[in-house]
Write a protein that holds these residues in place. Structure first.
Motif, PDB file in Angstrom:
ATOM      1  N   ARG A  22       0.783  -1.204  -0.276  1.00  0.00           N
ATOM      2  CA  ARG A  22      -0.042   0.001  -0.058  1.00  0.00           C
ATOM      3  C   ARG A  22       0.836   1.305   0.068  1.00  0.00           C
ATOM      4  N   ALA A  23       1.849   1.382   0.845  1.00  0.00           N
ATOM      5  CA  ALA A  23       2.816   2.541   0.705  1.00  0.00           C
ATOM      6  C   ALA A  23       3.347   2.922  -0.384  1.00  0.00           C
ATOM      7  N   GLU A  24       3.896   1.997  -1.147  1.00  0.00           N
ATOM      8  CA  GLU A  24       4.608   1.937  -2.411  1.00  0.00           C
ATOM      9  C   GLU A  24       3.558   2.663  -3.477  1.00  0.00           C
ATOM     10  N   VAL A  25       2.389   1.860  -3.448  1.00  0.00           N
ATOM     11  CA  VAL A  25       1.204   2.450  -4.265  1.00  0.00           C
ATOM     12  C   VAL A  25       0.814   3.883  -3.930  1.00  0.00           C
ATOM     13  N   MET A  26       0.848   4.445  -2.606  1.00  0.00           N
ATOM     14  CA  MET A  26       0.644   5.642  -2.369  1.00  0.00           C
ATOM     15  C   MET A  26       1.703   6.492  -3.040  1.00  0.00           C
ATOM     16  N   HIS A  27       2.706   6.110  -2.862  1.00  0.00           N
ATOM     17  CA  HIS A  27       3.795   7.126  -3.295  1.00  0.00           C
ATOM     18  C   HIS A  27       3.927   7.074  -4.864  1.00  0.00           C
ATOM     19  N   LEU A  28       3.448   5.782  -5.677  1.00  0.00           N
ATOM     20  CA  LEU A  28       3.550   5.753  -6.910  1.00  0.00           C
ATOM     21  C   LEU A  28       2.310   6.930  -7.579  1.00  0.00           C
ATOM     22  N   LEU A  29       1.157   6.897  -6.667  1.00  0.00           N
ATOM     23  CA  LEU A  29      -0.058   7.833  -7.240  1.00  0.00           C
ATOM     24  C   LEU A  29       0.469   9.251  -6.726  1.00  0.00           C
ATOM     25  N   SER A  30       1.099   9.505  -5.882  1.00  0.00           N
ATOM     26  CA  SER A  30       1.495  10.800  -5.506  1.00  0.00           C
ATOM     27  C   SER A  30       2.660  11.314  -6.598  1.00  0.00           C
ATOM     28  N   LEU A  87      -6.761   6.002  -1.634  1.00  0.00           N
ATOM     29  CA  LEU A  87      -6.461   4.550  -1.115  1.00  0.00           C
ATOM     30  C   LEU A  87      -7.543   4.411  -0.463  1.00  0.00           C
ATOM     31  N   ASP A  88      -8.146   5.341   0.612  1.00  0.00           N
ATOM     32  CA  ASP A  88      -9.187   5.167   1.632  1.00  0.00           C
ATOM     33  C   ASP A  88     -10.367   4.870   1.074  1.00  0.00           C
ATOM     34  N   LYS A  89     -10.677   5.280  -0.282  1.00  0.00           N
ATOM     35  CA  LYS A  89     -11.817   5.185  -0.865  1.00  0.00           C
ATOM     36  C   LYS A  89     -11.961   4.382  -2.072  1.00  0.00           C
ATOM     37  N   LEU A  90     -11.314   3.217  -2.147  1.00  0.00           N
ATOM     38  CA  LEU A  90     -11.441   2.448  -3.324  1.00  0.00           C
ATOM     39  C   LEU A  90     -12.593   1.621  -3.298  1.00  0.00           C
ATOM     40  N   PRO A  91     -13.278   1.458  -4.556  1.00  0.00           N
ATOM     41  CA  PRO A  91     -12.486   1.589  -6.011  1.00  0.00           C
ATOM     42  C   PRO A  91     -12.381   3.208  -6.174  1.00  0.00           C
ATOM     43  N   ALA A  92     -11.397   3.680  -6.840  1.00  0.00           N
ATOM     44  CA  ALA A  92     -11.401   5.002  -7.260  1.00  0.00           C
ATOM     45  C   ALA A  92     -10.891   5.070  -8.419  1.00  0.00           C
ATOM     46  N   SER A  93     -11.345   6.068  -9.567  1.00  0.00           N
ATOM     47  CA  SER A  93     -11.120   6.377 -10.612  1.00  0.00           C
ATOM     48  C   SER A  93      -9.637   7.180 -10.644  1.00  0.00           C
ATOM     49  N   GLU A 113       3.025  10.118  -9.837  1.00  0.00           N
ATOM     50  CA  GLU A 113       2.594   9.937 -11.169  1.00  0.00           C
ATOM     51  C   GLU A 113       1.373  10.912 -11.383  1.00  0.00           C
ATOM     52  N   LEU A 114       0.597  11.137 -10.340  1.00  0.00           N
ATOM     53  CA  LEU A 114      -0.577  11.766 -10.545  1.00  0.00           C
ATOM     54  C   LEU A 114      -0.496  13.213 -10.233  1.00  0.00           C
ATOM     55  N   GLY A 115       0.714  13.487  -9.636  1.00  0.00           N
ATOM     56  CA  GLY A 115       1.096  15.010  -9.016  1.00  0.00           C
ATOM     57  C   GLY A 115       0.129  15.364  -7.821  1.00  0.00           C
ATOM     58  N   LYS A 116      -0.303  14.302  -7.064  1.00  0.00           N
ATOM     59  CA  LYS A 116      -1.131  14.420  -5.936  1.00  0.00           C
ATOM     60  C   LYS A 116       0.083  14.501  -4.436  1.00  0.00           C
ATOM     61  N   SER A 117      -0.432  15.297  -3.663  1.00  0.00           N
ATOM     62  CA  SER A 117       0.573  15.185  -2.470  1.00  0.00           C
ATOM     63  C   SER A 117       0.253  13.764  -1.722  1.00  0.00           C
ATOM     64  N   PRO A 118       1.091  13.584  -0.815  1.00  0.00           N
ATOM     65  CA  PRO A 118       0.927  12.340  -0.047  1.00  0.00           C
ATOM     66  C   PRO A 118      -0.630  12.021   0.722  1.00  0.00           C
ATOM     67  N   THR A 119      -0.819  13.277   1.312  1.00  0.00           N
ATOM     68  CA  THR A 119      -2.299  13.125   1.916  1.00  0.00           C
ATOM     69  C   THR A 119      -3.524  12.882   0.804  1.00  0.00           C
ATOM     70  N   LEU A 150       0.956   3.465 -16.626  1.00  0.00           N
ATOM     71  CA  LEU A 150       0.512   3.606 -15.118  1.00  0.00           C
ATOM     72  C   LEU A 150       0.010   2.251 -14.683  1.00  0.00           C
ATOM     73  N   VAL A 151      -0.671   1.465 -15.332  1.00  0.00           N
ATOM     74  CA  VAL A 151      -1.177   0.231 -15.161  1.00  0.00           C
ATOM     75  C   VAL A 151      -0.055  -0.858 -14.783  1.00  0.00           C
ATOM     76  N   ARG A 152       0.846  -0.816 -15.676  1.00  0.00           N
ATOM     77  CA  ARG A 152       2.154  -1.813 -15.629  1.00  0.00           C
ATOM     78  C   ARG A 152       2.737  -1.393 -13.960  1.00  0.00           C
ATOM     79  N   ARG A 153       2.974  -0.353 -13.838  1.00  0.00           N
ATOM     80  CA  ARG A 153       3.676   0.033 -12.526  1.00  0.00           C
ATOM     81  C   ARG A 153       2.730  -0.397 -11.583  1.00  0.00           C
ATOM     82  N   LEU A 154       1.553  -0.385 -11.452  1.00  0.00           N
ATOM     83  CA  LEU A 154       0.557  -0.436 -10.439  1.00  0.00           C
ATOM     84  C   LEU A 154       0.462  -1.913 -10.185  1.00  0.00           C
TER      85      LEU A 154
END
Length: 298
Positions: free
Chosen positions: A95-103, A117-123, A105-111, A135-139
């Motif tokens: 989960r932690a690595e997925v969170m950093h990847l989203l941060s 991740l707290d509201k899956l499934p998520a677009s 690749e998607l330009g999101k803050s860690p928060t 993106l899919v390959r990395r996930l």
């Protein structure tokens, strides 16, 4: 003055597009003009070149004669294009690595990534096939579970041809190129020859326009001296402005009598008479240096 949109012009030899600068507005109020006809604004880089060389076929052409194809004012139309929507169904055990990847690749803050991740499934958004696949390959490598959906996204499409946007700018000729077109007698009619020779005159006088001490043309190169001799004798117009410039060429050549004779050959209209008087005053003082013109009388 304000620059306008770049104008697209075509090489007359091969048709390759080039960009020519334009002015949206031009104010002559307070314009500094010199006795050789040089004016200080707009700067040289904003002016249409006298001649230019095609970046594609390398042929020379007279740039100011080119017909415009259009300009680079952006014009767009609505456009739909296919995309792939990525939905994150489960983060898996890393989960932690997925969170950093989203941060990352998607330009999101860690928060923000943690809230996803707290509201899956998520677009996670929709991208073109290549970006979505990356993106899919990395996930998946991190053990996450994702789903894909084909969709479309609304964008805009530019109406400007890509070759216009990538076209090179028209470049000002070098002294050697101007000497070449004159030496090869490539200029017709004579007014074009005057234009090229006046440009060479300005190139030679440029250091003095910028504050350098005056050097007589007789102490410069043979090409400079020859060009000024031709200009003084080259009659391409019966206008009073042209007669003033020829008189100035004689003055800079230190040919005082010839310059005075040309100035006195006919009266000048009121808006030019003060310039003729200015030249006469310097000739009487045996002053042959290029000078800034005074403002016209009120």
């Amino acid at each position: 003055m304000m620059p306008g949109p770049d104008v697209v012009v075509a090489c007359p030899h091969c048709g390759a597009p080039h960009l020519r600068r334009s002015l949206a507005s031009f104010n002559t109020l307070g314009l500094t003009i010199w006795t050789d006809g040089w004016w200080e604004d707009p700067p040289m880089w904003m002016r249409v070149p006298v001649f230019s060389r095609c970046a594609s076929c390398r042929e020379l052409f007279r740039a100011s004669e080119l017909l415009p194809l259009g300009d680079l004012t952006e014009r767009t139309v609505p456009h739909e294009e296919p995309a792939t929507r990525v939905t994150l169904a489960h983060a898996g055990g890393r989960r932690a690595e997925v969170m950093h990847l989203l941060s990352r690749e998607l330009g999101k803050s860690p928060t923000e990534a943690r809230r996803v991740l707290d509201k899956l499934p998520a677009s996670l958004g929709a991208w073109n096939e290549e970006l979505a696949g990356r993106l899919v390959r990395r996930l998946v490598e991190l053990g996450a579970r994702v789903s894909l959906e084909s969709t479309t996204v609304q964008t805009t499409r530019s109406l400007l041809p890509r070759e216009w946007k990538e076209a090179p700018r028209l470049e000002h000729p070098t002294e050697a190129e101007l000497q070449f077109v004159l030496r090869e007698n490539l200029l017709r009619p004579p007014a074009w020859e005057w234009e090229a020779r006046q440009h060479l005159w300005w190139m030679s006088n440029a250091p003095h326009h910028q504050g350098a001490s005056w050097r007589s043309p007789w102490r410069r190169t043979r090409a400079v001296l020859s060009n000024l001799h031709v200009l003084a004798h080259l009659v391409t117009s019966d206008s009073d402005e042209h007669r003033l410039l020829r008189a100035e060429a004689f003055r800079e050549l230190e040919k005082r009598d010839e310059s005075l004779a040309l100035l006195d050959s006919a009266p000048f209209p009121a808006h030019l008479a003060y310039i003729a008087d200015f030249l006469r005053g310097h000739l009487r003082e045996f002053d042959f240096e290029v000078r800034r013109l005074p403002p016209p009388p009120a």
